[in-house]
Design an enzyme around this catalytic site. Sequence first.
Site, mmCIF file in Angstrom:
data_model
loop_
_atom_site.group_PDB
_atom_site.id
_atom_site.type_symbol
_atom_site.label_atom_id
_atom_site.label_comp_id
_atom_site.label_asym_id
_atom_site.label_seq_id
_atom_site.Cartn_x
_atom_site.Cartn_y
_atom_site.Cartn_z
ATOM 1 N N GLU A 18 0.809 -1.226 0.000
ATOM 2 C CA GLU A 18 0.000 0.000 0.000
ATOM 3 C C GLU A 18 0.836 1.268 0.000
ATOM 4 O O GLU A 18 0.316 2.353 -0.251
ATOM 5 C CB GLU A 18 -0.960 0.006 1.196
ATOM 6 C CG GLU A 18 -0.304 0.267 2.527
ATOM 7 C CD GLU A 18 -1.138 1.221 3.380
ATOM 8 O OE1 GLU A 18 -2.294 1.500 3.022
ATOM 9 O OE2 GLU A 18 -0.607 1.694 4.381
ATOM 10 N N ASN A 19 2.146 1.158 0.270
ATOM 11 C CA ASN A 19 3.024 2.337 0.297
ATOM 12 C C ASN A 19 4.070 2.310 -0.813
ATOM 13 O O ASN A 19 5.068 3.032 -0.748
ATOM 14 C CB ASN A 19 3.746 2.444 1.637
ATOM 15 C CG ASN A 19 2.805 2.621 2.805
ATOM 16 O OD1 ASN A 19 2.865 1.862 3.769
ATOM 17 N ND2 ASN A 19 1.931 3.600 2.745
ATOM 18 N N ASN A 28 -4.910 1.426 4.483
ATOM 19 C CA ASN A 28 -5.590 2.724 4.457
ATOM 20 C C ASN A 28 -5.190 3.582 3.260
ATOM 21 O O ASN A 28 -5.927 4.469 2.842
ATOM 22 C CB ASN A 28 -5.339 3.496 5.759
ATOM 23 C CG ASN A 28 -3.870 3.681 6.048
ATOM 24 O OD1 ASN A 28 -3.123 2.714 6.161
ATOM 25 N ND2 ASN A 28 -3.440 4.926 6.179
ATOM 26 N N HIS A 29 -4.018 3.309 2.672
ATOM 27 C CA HIS A 29 -3.583 4.048 1.478
ATOM 28 C C HIS A 29 -3.892 3.308 0.181
ATOM 29 O O HIS A 29 -3.289 3.592 -0.856
ATOM 30 C CB HIS A 29 -2.088 4.355 1.557
ATOM 31 C CG HIS A 29 -1.744 5.421 2.543
ATOM 32 N ND1 HIS A 29 -2.191 6.717 2.429
ATOM 33 C CD2 HIS A 29 -1.002 5.374 3.677
ATOM 34 C CE1 HIS A 29 -1.746 7.431 3.445
ATOM 35 N NE2 HIS A 29 -1.026 6.644 4.221
ATOM 36 N N HIS A 43 -4.476 -4.771 8.854
ATOM 37 C CA HIS A 43 -3.746 -3.513 8.730
ATOM 38 C C HIS A 43 -4.321 -2.520 9.735
ATOM 39 O O HIS A 43 -5.448 -2.057 9.582
ATOM 40 C CB HIS A 43 -3.913 -2.978 7.298
ATOM 41 C CG HIS A 43 -2.941 -1.922 6.916
ATOM 42 N ND1 HIS A 43 -1.660 -2.198 6.505
ATOM 43 C CD2 HIS A 43 -3.064 -0.567 6.863
ATOM 44 C CE1 HIS A 43 -1.038 -1.078 6.214
ATOM 45 N NE2 HIS A 43 -1.872 -0.072 6.426
#
Length: 251
Positions: A39-40, A67-68, A147
Amino acid sequence: MRILFLGDIYGEKAIDVLANELPKIKNDYKINIVLANAENAYRGRGLSKENYDKLMKMQISMLTLGNHAFSNSKIKDFINDANIVRPANFTTNYGVGYKELRYNDKKLIIVNMLGRIFNDMALDCPFKTMDNILKNTSADYYIVDFHGDATSEKLAFAFNYSEKLAAVVGTHTHVQTADERLINNMLYISDVGMCGPRDGIIGSSREQIIERFKTGIYTPASVMDGITQINAVVIDLNNIKNKIERIHLEF
């Protein structure tokens, strides 16, 4: 069956390091399947198609998010047809929250879940979401990437499903925890850690983050340069006594 789960991949340099080092890691630990939280991957926020293609070339079977997941909005153009699971308790029609993998005669279902503690996003309950997944699917092994910020929420989830899941691995804090354990033969760790800059602040440039704390003013942070760490766990599912092992490497 030995599964390598790579912690949050933070930035493009981490992808390049993995491209060089992953074959050796797989050989050393006799890995059958590779999973990773990505996700990052795109400049520290989200995932791009270029990132995705590079990770797929490494023969990573499935990517999880957090969340990203949609911080790079272009993911909407390819997520539906990709080897990606986004948080199952997201209220969106883009992508899916779980997907099936096959290894020999075994069926695995990989689930992504997002914690609600310290999170102001609009999310469904992770417990009710997991209940629905279990009700509507069947598999030899369920592996969940939870997460979230709070170890209490992750542990509560793990204990609640310890007789139904094969593994619950935590992601999001980018700091590898030393609490790997068996819970009723289910494998657990609060946070796998990060694949990314060792000397940043959870991956980001130190100066920008320190200034943010000192002034309260938000400025976009860049990905820190320098030594790259690879944090991961090996999930050993052997139908007798399952095992989990932490990995920490620096390059």
